[in-house]
Design an enzyme around this catalytic site. Structure first.
Site, PDB file in Angstrom:
ATOM      1  N   HIS A 238      -6.620  21.126  10.357  1.00 37.87           N
ATOM      2  CA  HIS A 238      -8.041  21.395  10.119  1.00 37.87           C
ATOM      3  C   HIS A 238      -8.261  21.534   8.607  1.00 37.87           C
ATOM      4  CE1 HIS A 238     -11.946  22.399  11.817  1.00 37.87           C
ATOM      5  NE2 HIS A 238     -12.097  23.121  10.725  1.00 37.87           N
TER       6      HIS A 238
ATOM      7  N   CYS B  15       1.256  35.094   3.867  1.00 41.12           N
ATOM      8  CA  CYS B  15       2.512  34.357   4.098  1.00 41.12           C
ATOM      9  C   CYS B  15       2.600  33.012   3.394  1.00 41.12           C
ATOM     10  CB  CYS B  15       2.721  34.163   5.589  1.00 41.12           C
ATOM     11  SG  CYS B  15       3.159  35.679   6.416  1.00 41.12           S
TER      12      CYS B  15
ATOM     13  N   LYS C 259       2.776  32.893  -0.531  1.00 40.46           N
ATOM     14  CA  LYS C 259       3.971  33.590  -1.015  1.00 40.46           C
ATOM     15  C   LYS C 259       5.247  32.859  -0.596  1.00 40.46           C
ATOM     16  CE  LYS C 259       6.174  37.840   0.311  1.00 40.46           C
ATOM     17  NZ  LYS C 259       6.285  38.369   1.592  1.00 40.46           N
TER      18      LYS C 259
ATOM     19  N   ARG D  84      -6.020  38.887   1.267  1.00 37.05           N
ATOM     20  CA  ARG D  84      -4.980  38.465   0.319  1.00 37.05           C
ATOM     21  C   ARG D  84      -4.966  36.949   0.169  1.00 37.05           C
ATOM     22  NH1 ARG D  84       0.111  41.682   2.560  1.00 37.05           N
ATOM     23  NH2 ARG D  84      -1.154  41.631   4.447  1.00 37.05           N
TER      24      ARG D  84
END
Ligand code: UDX
Length: 435
Positions: A255, A264, A267, A332
């Site tokens: 998408h 995740c 990082k 984040r």
């Protein structure tokens, strides 16, 4: 009954601890932050995760789940000790292992019989081996233990479901004893025929990074195809759908949008590149996936400029969605936050709304933003409406009302929620991604 201790009651540790307790074993979740432990002991959950609180209350009431700051006692009582502390990113992209190392020392000091020590935190290849060495060096000479890598693949917003019905369980272990104990812990998953991959520690550690980096690459790939679609007049959704029908490719994670965010993918991709550098290898594809991802922010800003005729200074932009994806309060590495900061930097006036992420967003947004109490007050008197996160409540906006409220009916839909033909027919100046 198996006794499990989870060190680190953050996202991964807490979800794992609560779900293991629901498997019917005794679980003690540890954290050095006494405020977190107090909150958990009062039956509250410090993170936003659907279904977690109900499960926590149920298992606490049934006496299988405890929370404590007393790490030494928790280690001594347990047969399996999970390390689930944070592994933050250093400024150069590499992984900060200081929390893992501190916990390892504490485990070594409290070994009182055979234990399985398992890493759940995402750790670079070779960490399991160095944990083993650290414990060997620090613990009593007769200390018996095995180190195991047991990475998690939990998505925020569906972490409980992912834990209870995983696609696979990875066990990186050296001894049959450790494998048997972990298999017993995960035995409820046999009933739903979950595949188990039993391998060595290094392979298990790499599986986690390889999986996340591959998914991130899939997203960047479709985002590049979206660029090509925009330039050639093709439709990226049909391209993605048809690609996905090939079972070798699969339909998920194709998408297009403003790029991947969260705790995740950004990082772990950066860390994997660093890990490979450490082994003298240049990981070209993962680097390209990261580059494409950062270019999505610049491209999104270009699209907003396209509808305003090039100028952002003094324009009022309504931003809907601040979290990195729906059903979480996590901001984040959120593309939405980066877009807001870029808009402010260009002198735009920003009005934002997010169903649960506004408090967290305030910490990361640099500059003045009006945080609206609902969708329509954010949209009121705006020049452009930018859809950044696909929360369900943004899927059924009263478009007539939206048009009336706006100074100009300009919409940049970065998640392709609406249909271009319908929007144009309604008189919107509408831009989306790859269509
Ligand atoms: C991810 C992994 O899915 C999980 O297995 C891992 O252990 C932790 O990282 P999470 O970060 O919670 O989970 O979010 P996920 O649902 O995977 O989405 C990540 C990002 O990719 C989001 O910003 C999302 O908007 C974006 N994304 C995802 C796309 O842009 N397109 C897609 O097709 C899929």
């Amino acid at each position: 009954m198996l006794k499990v201790c989870i060190i680190g009651s953050g996202y991964v540790g807490l979800v794992s601890g609560v779900c293991f307790a629901d498997f019917g074993v005794d679980v003690t979740c540890v954290d050095k932050d006494s405020a977190v432990i107090e909150t958990l002991n009062s039956g509250e959950v410090p993170i936003y995760e659907p279904g977690l609180k109900e499960l926590l209350l149920k298992n606490s009431a049934e006496g299988r789940l405890k929370f404590t700051t007393d790490i030494a006692a928790a280690i001594k009582e347990a047969q399996i000790v999970f390390i689930a502390v944070g592994t933050p990113e250093k400024s150069d992209g590499s992984v900060d292992l200081s929390f893992v190392e501190a916990v390892t020392t504490t485990i070594a000091e409290n070994l009182n019989g055979y234990k399985v020590i398992a890493t759940k935190s995402t750790v670079p290849v070779g960490t399991g081996r160095s944990i083993e060495k650290m414990i060997r060096d620090k613990a009593r000479a007769d200390a018996e233990f095995d180190v195991v890598s047991n990475p998690e693949f939990l998505r925020e917003g569906s972490a409980v479901e992912d834990f209870m019905r995983p696609n696979r369980v990875i066990l990186g272990a050296e001894t049959q004893k450790a494998i048997e104990i972990l298999k017993e812990l995960y035995s409820p998953l046999y009933l739903i025929e979950t595949p188990f991959v039993v391998t060595d520690i290094e392979t298990a550690e790499l599986i986690k990074y390889a999986s996340n980096a591959f998914l991130a690459t899939k997203i960047s790939f479709i985002n590049e195809m979206a660029e090509l679609c925009e330039r050639s007049g093709a439709n990226v959704h049909t391209v993605a759908k048809a690609m996905g029908l090939d079972k070798r490719i699969g339909s998920k994670f194709l998408h297009p949008g403003p790029g991947f965010g969260g705790s995740c993918f950004p990082k772990d991709t950066a860390a994997l590149v660093k890990i490979a550098e450490g082994f003298d290898y240049d990981l070209k594809i993962v680097k390209a996936a990261m580059d494409v991802n950062s270019s999505r922010i610049i491209r999104s800003i270009e699209k907003i400029k396209e509808v305003t005729g090039g100028e952002l200074k003094g324009k009022t932009i309504a931003v809907l969605g601040l979290t990195f994806k729906p059903n979480t309060d996590d901001v984040r590495e959120s593309p939405a936050i980066k877009i807001v900061n870029a808009l402010l930097n260009e002198g735009a006036v920003v009005k934002a709304f997010d169903p649960v992420g506004m408090e967290n967003a305030k910490r990361d947004i640099i500059g003045e933003v009006t945080y609206s109490s609902d969708v329509y007050s954010a949209i009121d008197k705006s020049d452009v409406l930018v859809l950044c996160t696909e929360w369900n409540q943004f899927r059924r906006l009263d478009l007539e009302k939206v048009k009336e409220l706006m100074v100009e009916p300009n919409m940049v839909d970065l998640r392709n929620i609406y249909k271009p033909e319908k929007m144009k027919a309604m008189g919107f100046n509408y831009i989306s991604v790859g269509r």
